[in-house]
Write a protein that holds these residues in place. Structure first.
Motif, PDB file in Angstrom:
ATOM      1  N   LEU A  90      20.545 -28.967 102.700  1.00  0.00           N
ATOM      2  CA  LEU A  90      19.280 -29.640 102.972  1.00  0.00           C
ATOM      3  C   LEU A  90      18.509 -28.908 104.057  1.00  0.00           C
ATOM      4  N   ASP A  91      17.172 -28.974 103.983  1.00  0.00           N
ATOM      5  CA  ASP A  91      16.352 -28.390 105.040  1.00  0.00           C
ATOM      6  C   ASP A  91      16.072 -29.447 106.103  1.00  0.00           C
ATOM      7  N   THR A  92      15.211 -29.126 107.054  1.00  0.00           N
ATOM      8  CA  THR A  92      14.962 -30.059 108.165  1.00  0.00           C
ATOM      9  C   THR A  92      14.185 -31.299 107.732  1.00  0.00           C
ATOM     10  N   SER A  93      13.633 -31.274 106.526  1.00  0.00           N
ATOM     11  CA  SER A  93      12.986 -32.466 105.965  1.00  0.00           C
ATOM     12  C   SER A  93      13.947 -33.249 105.082  1.00  0.00           C
ATOM     13  N   LEU A  94      15.219 -32.824 105.082  1.00  0.00           N
ATOM     14  CA  LEU A  94      16.270 -33.420 104.260  1.00  0.00           C
ATOM     15  C   LEU A  94      15.960 -33.305 102.779  1.00  0.00           C
ATOM     16  N   LYS A  95      15.271 -32.228 102.410  1.00  0.00           N
ATOM     17  CA  LYS A  95      15.004 -31.887 101.021  1.00  0.00           C
ATOM     18  C   LYS A  95      16.016 -30.842 100.570  1.00  0.00           C
ATOM     19  N   PRO A 308      14.596 -25.826 120.752  1.00  0.00           N
ATOM     20  CA  PRO A 308      15.387 -26.756 119.951  1.00  0.00           C
ATOM     21  C   PRO A 308      16.130 -27.748 120.834  1.00  0.00           C
ATOM     22  N   GLY A 309      16.337 -28.917 120.290  1.00  0.00           N
ATOM     23  CA  GLY A 309      17.032 -29.939 121.045  1.00  0.00           C
ATOM     24  C   GLY A 309      16.107 -30.740 121.933  1.00  0.00           C
ATOM     25  N   GLY A 310      14.849 -30.336 122.009  1.00  0.00           N
ATOM     26  CA  GLY A 310      13.879 -31.069 122.800  1.00  0.00           C
ATOM     27  C   GLY A 310      13.044 -31.940 121.889  1.00  0.00           C
ATOM     28  N   ASP A 311      11.728 -31.662 121.819  1.00  0.00           N
ATOM     29  CA  ASP A 311      10.860 -32.507 121.008  1.00  0.00           C
ATOM     30  C   ASP A 311      10.505 -31.832 119.686  1.00  0.00           C
ATOM     31  N   THR A 316      14.868 -33.429 116.961  1.00  0.00           N
ATOM     32  CA  THR A 316      14.630 -34.821 116.583  1.00  0.00           C
ATOM     33  C   THR A 316      15.550 -35.245 115.448  1.00  0.00           C
ATOM     34  N   LEU A 317      15.718 -34.354 114.475  1.00  0.00           N
ATOM     35  CA  LEU A 317      16.581 -34.645 113.337  1.00  0.00           C
ATOM     36  C   LEU A 317      18.035 -34.819 113.757  1.00  0.00           C
ATOM     37  N   LEU A 318      18.551 -33.859 114.535  1.00  0.00           N
ATOM     38  CA  LEU A 318      19.974 -33.881 114.901  1.00  0.00           C
ATOM     39  C   LEU A 318      20.307 -35.006 115.879  1.00  0.00           C
ATOM     40  N   ASN A 319      19.360 -35.379 116.731  1.00  0.00           N
ATOM     41  CA  ASN A 319      19.605 -36.465 117.679  1.00  0.00           C
ATOM     42  C   ASN A 319      19.197 -37.828 117.126  1.00  0.00           C
ATOM     43  N   GLY A 320      18.645 -37.818 115.899  1.00  0.00           N
ATOM     44  CA  GLY A 320      18.205 -39.059 115.273  1.00  0.00           C
ATOM     45  C   GLY A 320      19.013 -39.406 114.048  1.00  0.00           C
ATOM     46  N   VAL A 321      18.442 -39.134 112.881  1.00  0.00           N
ATOM     47  CA  VAL A 321      19.046 -39.585 111.628  1.00  0.00           C
ATOM     48  C   VAL A 321      20.417 -38.965 111.373  1.00  0.00           C
ATOM     49  N   GLY A 336      21.684 -29.962 121.264  1.00  0.00           N
ATOM     50  CA  GLY A 336      20.692 -28.972 121.670  1.00  0.00           C
ATOM     51  C   GLY A 336      20.895 -27.698 120.881  1.00  0.00           C
ATOM     52  N   GLY A 337      19.818 -27.007 120.570  1.00  0.00           N
ATOM     53  CA  GLY A 337      19.910 -25.779 119.794  1.00  0.00           C
ATOM     54  C   GLY A 337      20.591 -24.663 120.537  1.00  0.00           C
TER      55      GLY A 337
END
Length: 458
Positions: A90-95, A308-311, A316-321, A336-337
């Motif tokens: 999956l990409d960062t849009s979860l596609k 990465p790992g900030g805003d 956002t993806l890794l620290n969220g969904v 964090g990246g």
């Protein structure tokens, strides 16, 4: 591919996180994904995530392979970058990613060394200080994952690395071989692949100025300044002053940024942060890993993209969904990246070469593949070719004398790269690609990895 999008989880092995056993493993509902922590040392926890390919072909004459992806940095997250930005399902849009390497094999991502990404330590004294220590931890992880899983043992393991990950890959390759010989590790090592890898820092820093001058990104004044610092680095390495060499490396990157008007170290054809999302992300990695120790050199970097790992989207993806999906990441662990701490603890090893380790792998008959993006600067092809010529391997002269074979991909018959091979050494030149080859040239990269891992998939 749709089944890879499912998020429900079945907890197959549950323990109190703060009373971690050696291995904590979880699977998703259909068993296509598995992840968890391995306690590689007391209070040092390494996170891993394995994807089983839905395209698996059962062929007794050619077993289905598994790829262990090692990110660079040091301290960059393979769980985040390699997975969602380059080769994962999956990409960062979860596609779904049409060019995922799952088409050719299983994938195992690890946040390495401990302290990177989701991996963590309970005491800062547990950060690794050398590439060899990192390899020892990775070998422990492989022992814990493979020794109790006969199905995993049937799949040859291919260690595929990017950037600084190449130094981890060659030290891990030797460490894993030793463990296999000592009957401590039950697996078959299929080979090691080094993508745009920081194997010989000296050869790379010496290549930067001449390369940028040839493509009009530096003038004579910029070349003179760059070469002066690069020669200082060469002398510091000869004298064993590795920390000083790391300081000078930061100074050289700053000088090149100023003289070139912020060339992108991951694609010398563009300005930093002006290319693809992953190029902008890479600028953030460079900024983050350098910020603490090299702040006096970073004036020209501060206007670049967020880290990465900030805003950013990946953080956002890794620290969220994703953190919510995985369920086992401690609340006090923020993805964090790039880990500043990991980089800082490895600063004395950062500029040390690992050419000897490549030689040892070749001498032991391990298949070693080198691939490089044409427009990468940080690990420029010019520097890679220079360190390859320093190999003491008995087949080197024959390898260098071989002609290259052009590479094509798909219906477009334009040249996508070149390939050369002799015995157990292979080299791929990937045209139009920068530092992040699978992202920049996904078609030929997929074709390349299928050849490297001898995938039975069509």
């Amino acid at each position: 591919m749709e089944k890879l999008l499912r998020f429900p989880i079945v907890l197959l092995f549950l323990s109190s996180f703060f009373l971690l056993q050696n291995v904590t493993a979880f699977k998703n509902q259909d068993g296509s994904e598995e992840w968890g922590y391995v306690q590689v040392r007391p209070k040092a926890h390494m996170f891993w995530w394995r994807y089983k390919s839905p395209y698996r072909v059962e062929d007794s004459s050619k077993p289905w392979p598994i790829i262990l992806w090692l990110q660079g940095g040091p301290g960059a997250s393979g769980i985040g970058i390699g997975n969602f930005e380059e080769v994962g399902p999956l990409d960062t849009s979860l596609k779904p990613r049409n060019s995922t390497w799952l088409l050719k094999g299983d994938l195992l991502f690890v946040d390495n060394p401990v302290g990177t990404g989701y991996s963590f330590v309970e005491d800062e004294k547990l950060f690794v200080k050398t590439d060899v220590e990192a390899a020892t931890d990775l070998t422990t992880l492989l022992i814990k994952l493979f020794n109790k899983d006969e199905n995993l043992q049937k799949s040859p393991l291919y260690i595929v690395a990017e950037s600084y990950g190449g130094k981890f890959a060659v030290t891990l390759g030797l460490s894993a071989l030793k463990a296999i010989e000592d009957k401590k590790l039950k697996l078959t090592l299929g080979g090691v692949a080094l993508g745009d890898s920081w194997i010989s820092p000296e050869d790379f820093v010496l290549s930067w100025g001449p390369l940028l001058k040839d493509v009009s990104r530096l003038d004579d004044n910029g070349l003179e300044k760059s070469n002066s610092i690069a020669q200082r680095i060469k002398k510091q390495l000869e004298d064993g002053k590795f920390n000083d060499a790391t300081d000078s490396w930061g100074e050289l990157e700053n000088e090149i940024s100023i003289s070139s008007n912020n060339v992108d170290f991951y694609n010398f054809l563009v300005d930093a942060g002006s290319g693809s999302d992953i190029s902008a992300m890479a600028v953030g990695l460079l900024k983050e890993r350098s910020r603490k120790r090299y702040s006096k050199y970073l004036t020209s970097l501060r206007t670049r993209s967020s880290s990465p790992g900030g805003d950013d989207a990946l953080g956002t993806l890794l620290n969220g969904v994703i953190k919510k999906k995985l369920k086992i990441i401690p609340e006090n662990v923020t993805w964090g990246g790039q880990s500043n701490e990991v980089f800082t603890y490895l600063e004395a090893d950062f500029m040390k070469p690992r050419i000897d380790e490549v030689d040892q792998l070749l001498a032991k008959g391990v298949n070693v593949t080198i691939y490089n993006g044409q427009v990468d600067l940080i690990c420029a092809t010019k520097g890679t070719e220079a360190w390859v010529r320093k190999l003491k391997w008995e087949g080197l002269k024959s390898f260098l004398g071989k002609d290259r074979t052009p590479l094509y991909c798909g219906s477009n018959k334009s040249t996508k790269g070149f390939f050369k091979s002799y015995k157990n050494l292979q080299f791929y030149w990937i045209l139009g690609a920068g530092h992040f080859v699978p992202n920049d040239q996904p078609c030929v990269s997929l074709q390349m990895i299928a050849s490297i891992i001898q995938s039975p998939a069509t």
